[in-house]
Each structure stands twice: as structure tokens, then as C-alpha cells.
Design a protein around this motif. Structure first.
Motif, PDB file in Angstrom:
ATOM      1  N   ILE A  57     -24.593  70.361 -20.594  1.00 39.17           N
ATOM      2  CA  ILE A  57     -25.340  70.547 -21.980  1.00 39.17           C
ATOM      3  C   ILE A  57     -24.591  69.903 -23.012  1.00 39.17           C
ATOM      4  CG2 ILE A  57     -26.231  72.344 -23.785  1.00 39.17           C
ATOM      5  CD1 ILE A  57     -26.482  74.477 -21.780  1.00 39.17           C
ATOM      6  N   GLY A  58     -25.170  68.680 -23.793  1.00 43.86           N
ATOM      7  CA  GLY A  58     -24.535  67.918 -24.538  1.00 43.86           C
ATOM      8  C   GLY A  58     -22.943  67.593 -24.168  1.00 43.86           C
ATOM      9  N   PRO A  59     -22.085  67.622 -24.852  1.00 49.54           N
ATOM     10  CA  PRO A  59     -20.727  67.148 -24.180  1.00 49.54           C
ATOM     11  C   PRO A  59     -20.186  68.275 -23.588  1.00 49.54           C
ATOM     12  CG  PRO A  59     -20.659  68.349 -26.571  1.00 49.54           C
ATOM     13  CD  PRO A  59     -21.932  68.216 -26.365  1.00 49.54           C
ATOM     14  N   PHE A  60     -20.707  69.379 -23.041  1.00 48.62           N
ATOM     15  CA  PHE A  60     -20.347  70.216 -22.077  1.00 48.62           C
ATOM     16  C   PHE A  60     -20.455  70.066 -20.884  1.00 48.62           C
ATOM     17  CE2 PHE A  60     -21.038  72.416 -26.204  1.00 48.62           C
ATOM     18  CZ  PHE A  60     -19.724  72.788 -26.599  1.00 48.62           C
ATOM     19  N   ALA A  61     -19.357  69.835 -19.952  1.00 52.16           N
ATOM     20  CA  ALA A  61     -19.589  69.101 -18.607  1.00 52.16           C
ATOM     21  C   ALA A  61     -20.343  70.173 -17.636  1.00 52.16           C
ATOM     22  CB  ALA A  61     -18.352  68.884 -18.261  1.00 52.16           C
ATOM     23  N   GLY A  62     -20.478  71.140 -18.023  1.00 50.04           N
ATOM     24  CA  GLY A  62     -21.170  72.396 -17.063  1.00 50.04           C
ATOM     25  C   GLY A  62     -21.887  73.422 -17.737  1.00 50.04           C
ATOM     26  N   SER A  63     -22.360  74.276 -16.946  1.00 48.46           N
ATOM     27  CA  SER A  63     -23.032  75.508 -17.853  1.00 48.46           C
ATOM     28  C   SER A  63     -23.249  76.487 -16.561  1.00 48.46           C
ATOM     29  CB  SER A  63     -24.285  75.081 -18.580  1.00 48.46           C
ATOM     30  OG  SER A  63     -25.306  74.638 -17.608  1.00 48.46           O
ATOM     31  N   PHE A  64     -23.690  77.648 -17.168  1.00 48.50           N
ATOM     32  CA  PHE A  64     -24.458  78.766 -16.215  1.00 48.50           C
ATOM     33  C   PHE A  64     -25.781  79.079 -16.919  1.00 48.50           C
ATOM     34  CE2 PHE A  64     -25.392  83.055 -14.890  1.00 48.50           C
ATOM     35  CZ  PHE A  64     -25.253  82.754 -13.428  1.00 48.50           C
ATOM     36  N   PRO A  65     -27.044  78.706 -16.445  1.00 44.88           N
ATOM     37  CA  PRO A  65     -27.985  79.093 -17.144  1.00 44.88           C
ATOM     38  C   PRO A  65     -28.282  80.610 -16.916  1.00 44.88           C
ATOM     39  CG  PRO A  65     -28.282  77.257 -15.842  1.00 44.88           C
ATOM     40  CD  PRO A  65     -27.058  77.641 -15.439  1.00 44.88           C
ATOM     41  N   LEU A  66     -28.767  81.247 -17.963  1.00 48.20           N
ATOM     42  CA  LEU A  66     -29.180  82.618 -17.972  1.00 48.20           C
ATOM     43  C   LEU A  66     -30.425  82.988 -17.661  1.00 48.20           C
ATOM     44  CD1 LEU A  66     -26.429  83.904 -20.788  1.00 48.20           C
ATOM     45  CD2 LEU A  66     -26.518  84.568 -18.371  1.00 48.20           C
ATOM     46  N   THR A  67     -31.359  82.114 -18.026  1.00 49.10           N
ATOM     47  CA  THR A  67     -32.769  82.125 -18.156  1.00 49.10           C
ATOM     48  C   THR A  67     -33.379  80.905 -17.369  1.00 49.10           C
ATOM     49  OG1 THR A  67     -33.010  80.876 -20.104  1.00 49.10           O
ATOM     50  CG2 THR A  67     -33.069  83.335 -20.073  1.00 49.10           C
ATOM     51  N   SER A  68     -34.422  81.294 -16.558  1.00 50.90           N
ATOM     52  CA  SER A  68     -35.038  80.170 -15.825  1.00 50.90           C
ATOM     53  C   SER A  68     -35.355  78.992 -16.407  1.00 50.90           C
ATOM     54  CB  SER A  68     -36.114  80.899 -15.184  1.00 50.90           C
ATOM     55  OG  SER A  68     -37.360  81.140 -16.206  1.00 50.90           O
ATOM     56  N   ASP A  69     -35.764  78.824 -17.866  1.00 46.26           N
ATOM     57  CA  ASP A  69     -35.953  77.695 -18.676  1.00 46.26           C
ATOM     58  C   ASP A  69     -34.746  77.147 -19.045  1.00 46.26           C
ATOM     59  OD1 ASP A  69     -35.299  79.366 -20.625  1.00 46.26           O
ATOM     60  OD2 ASP A  69     -37.151  79.518 -21.743  1.00 46.26           O
ATOM     61  N   GLY A  70     -33.402  77.666 -18.787  1.00 46.63           N
ATOM     62  CA  GLY A  70     -32.267  77.203 -19.297  1.00 46.63           C
ATOM     63  C   GLY A  70     -32.090  77.284 -20.808  1.00 46.63           C
ATOM     64  N   ARG A  71     -32.931  77.876 -21.426  1.00 45.39           N
ATOM     65  CA  ARG A  71     -32.625  77.915 -22.974  1.00 45.39           C
ATOM     66  C   ARG A  71     -31.525  78.845 -23.335  1.00 45.39           C
ATOM     67  NH1 ARG A  71     -37.116  76.568 -26.871  1.00 45.39           N
ATOM     68  NH2 ARG A  71     -38.658  75.356 -25.810  1.00 45.39           N
TER      69      ARG A  71
END
Length: 278
Positions: free
Chosen positions: A174-188
Motif C-alpha cells: 500500500i503506497g510506500p508500505f511493502a506489505g499489508s494485511f487486509p481486514l476486509t474483502s475490499d482491502g479498504r
């Protein structure tokens, strides 16, 4: 589509040297500065944030507990706890706060999300025995046992039933962040890595159509510190902490973003006014 509400759960006081470390001092020197510092900042809020999304309500952090006032609750062998002052009345805990909002903690939350496992973010866990609790795996690993107790965590006070869903930031960037953990199916709504304050610290990003909310936990203690790239006095990895501040600023430069640290006395106002970082 997304609504964010700030919920104050008592007050915290800290030394000025904790809120912003002295430039040129290393991690050990900054901690010595905290012990030597005679000056305290004015009481700061202990904030949790409720995110309302079509898939449910997500609570970010749980604040602290009134039990801090009980003799023996904080480990007397760790002198760091004498460098902070937590004041929470029973009715200020997150459970009563949610009920005041007409919410049942057990039924009305899709998940409780922890940015990290410090005591002023996990002190309200007792209110959520029936909930999904999500936290960063990397931070949990350094928050248990004696090591955790020396670093501002109280694993001996966590509920005996606590078995959080530990997640890694191996999802899409997400932007400058190399990884993430989506909490919702739409990734919002997603967790993003913001290490520095402690290893494995994460922030929560909630993206609405017109504005993005960056719930920063303790990645920074204030928006002013973020703007000046001032790292706090408790960070063990100053390079990581500064890189995190620069990443948050870069993220906010790409889209209208309301930055919401957990102990910034101006967070609630900025949220209410949707005042974006500039």
C-alpha cells in the motif's frame, strides 16, 4: 462508506524525553534521558478508534485499565513504569465506552485489532472474550515473557483465554508500505507495517472515497512529531522509526490523509474536521 470514531479511555502522562528523543542520542542514551528528565507533558489521551465498514465494526486498540491504580498491578521491579502515569476510571474503560455508544462489545464488533501489545493498548482486552482479536505476529513475538515485561508489555495481565489471530504483513503493498494485511474483502481496511516504536508495530489504514484515515498507534506520538520526523524516546531502532515516519509522510502526500496517533491531543479534532496532513 467508512466512518471512524475516536474513543478516549483515560489519560497518560509521560516525560518530555519520552515523547520526543533528543537528536544525536542513541537508543540507550534516550532511555537514560527519560529517567533523568524532570519534566512531564500535560496529560495525553489514550485513544482507541472504531471503524464502521459495510463488513462490520473494527475496533483499533483497547486502551488501558483502571487496574493500573491497584498496588502491585504494575511490576515494581521495572522502574520504567514510574516514568509514566496512567489514569483510567472504571467507566472510562473501552467496554463501558462502547456501551455508552449503544454497542455490545461481544455482538457488535467484527474484530478487535491491536497495533502492538504495549499495556496501554491491550489493557482493555478483558472486555472482549468472545471477539476475534487480530495482532501483528512480529510484535507479539517480542511482547511475551520477561522480554515483553521489560519493554512496556504486561503479558502476565493478559486474559488467560487470549489467543490472538497473529498476522504477517505479507499482503499487497500500500503506497510506500511493502506489505499489508487486509481486514476486509475490499482491502479498504488493512494493517500496514510501521516498526520503530517497537519491533513489529503496525498501523491501520482505512480508505474512504474522499479521505483516508491513518490510525497510527504509537508510530508517532503526535502529528507535529511526524512532520518534524522526531522519533520518540523509547524506540530501540531509531533508523526504523525514522523510516516509518518518512513512509507515513510519503503515504499522506499521495492522497488526502487524516493522521490519528493514539496519544495526540489533537487527533479527535482533526478526525471530526477531516483535517488532512499537509
Amino acid at each position: 462508506m467508512i466512518k471512524v470514531t475516536a474513543i478516549e479511555t483515560g489519560k497518560a502522562r509521560m516525560k518530555t524525553a519520552q515523547r520526543a528523543g533528543r537528536e544525536g542520542r542513541g537508543a540507550i542514551g534516550r532511555k537514560i534521558d527519560i529517567f533523568r528528565d524532570p519534566d512531564w507533558v500535560d496529560p495525553l489521551p489514550i485513544l482507541c478508534f472504531l471503524i464502521e465498514h459495510p463488513e462490520g465494526r473494527f475496533l483499533v486498540d483497547t486502551g488501558d485499565t483502571w487496574r493500573n491504580s491497584e498496588p502491585g498491578y504494575l511490576p515494581g521491579w521495572n522502574p520504567f513504569y514510574r516514568q509514566v502515569s496512567i489514569r483510567v476510571a472504571p467507566q472510562e474503560e473501552i467496554g463501558p465506552r462502547l456501551r455508552d455508544m449503544g454497542l455490545d462489545p461481544a455482538r457488535d464488533l467484527a474484530a478487535v485489532v491491536l497495533t502492538h501489545f504495549h499495556h496501554d493498548h491491550t489493557g482493555g482486552l478483558d472486555h472482549f472474550p468472545h471477539n476475534r482479536i487480530v495482532g501483528p505476529r512480529e510484535n507479539y513475538a517480542v511482547s511475551t515473557g520477561i522480554k515483553g515485561m521489560t519493554m512496556g508489555c504486561l503479558p502476565q495481565r493478559w486474559p488467560i483465554w487470549l489467543k490472538p489471530e497473529l498476522v504477517a504483513m505479507d499482503g499487497p503493498p500500500i503506497g510506500p508500505f511493502a506489505g499489508s494485511f487486509p481486514l476486509t474483502s475490499d482491502g479498504r481496511i488493512a494493517l500496514a507495517p510501521t516498526p520503530g516504536h517497537v519491533t513489529g508495530h503496525c498501523s491501520v489504514i482505512a480508505r474512504d472515497d474522499d479521505v483516508t484515515y491513518f490510525i497510527a498507534g504509537d508510530a508517532t506520538y503526535s502529528q507535529d512529531n511526524l512532520r518534524a520526523e522526531r522519533t520518540d524516546g523509547v524506540s530501540n531502532d531509531l533508523a526504523a522509526a525514522r523510516a516509518t515516519l518518512r513512509a507515513i509522510k510519503a503515504f499522506a502526500a499521495e492522497r488526502p490523509t487524516v493522521v490519528l496517533p493514539a496519544h495526540d491531543p489533537d487527533s479527535a479534532r482533526r478526525l471530526a474536521e477531516k483535517e488532512v496532513f499537509a
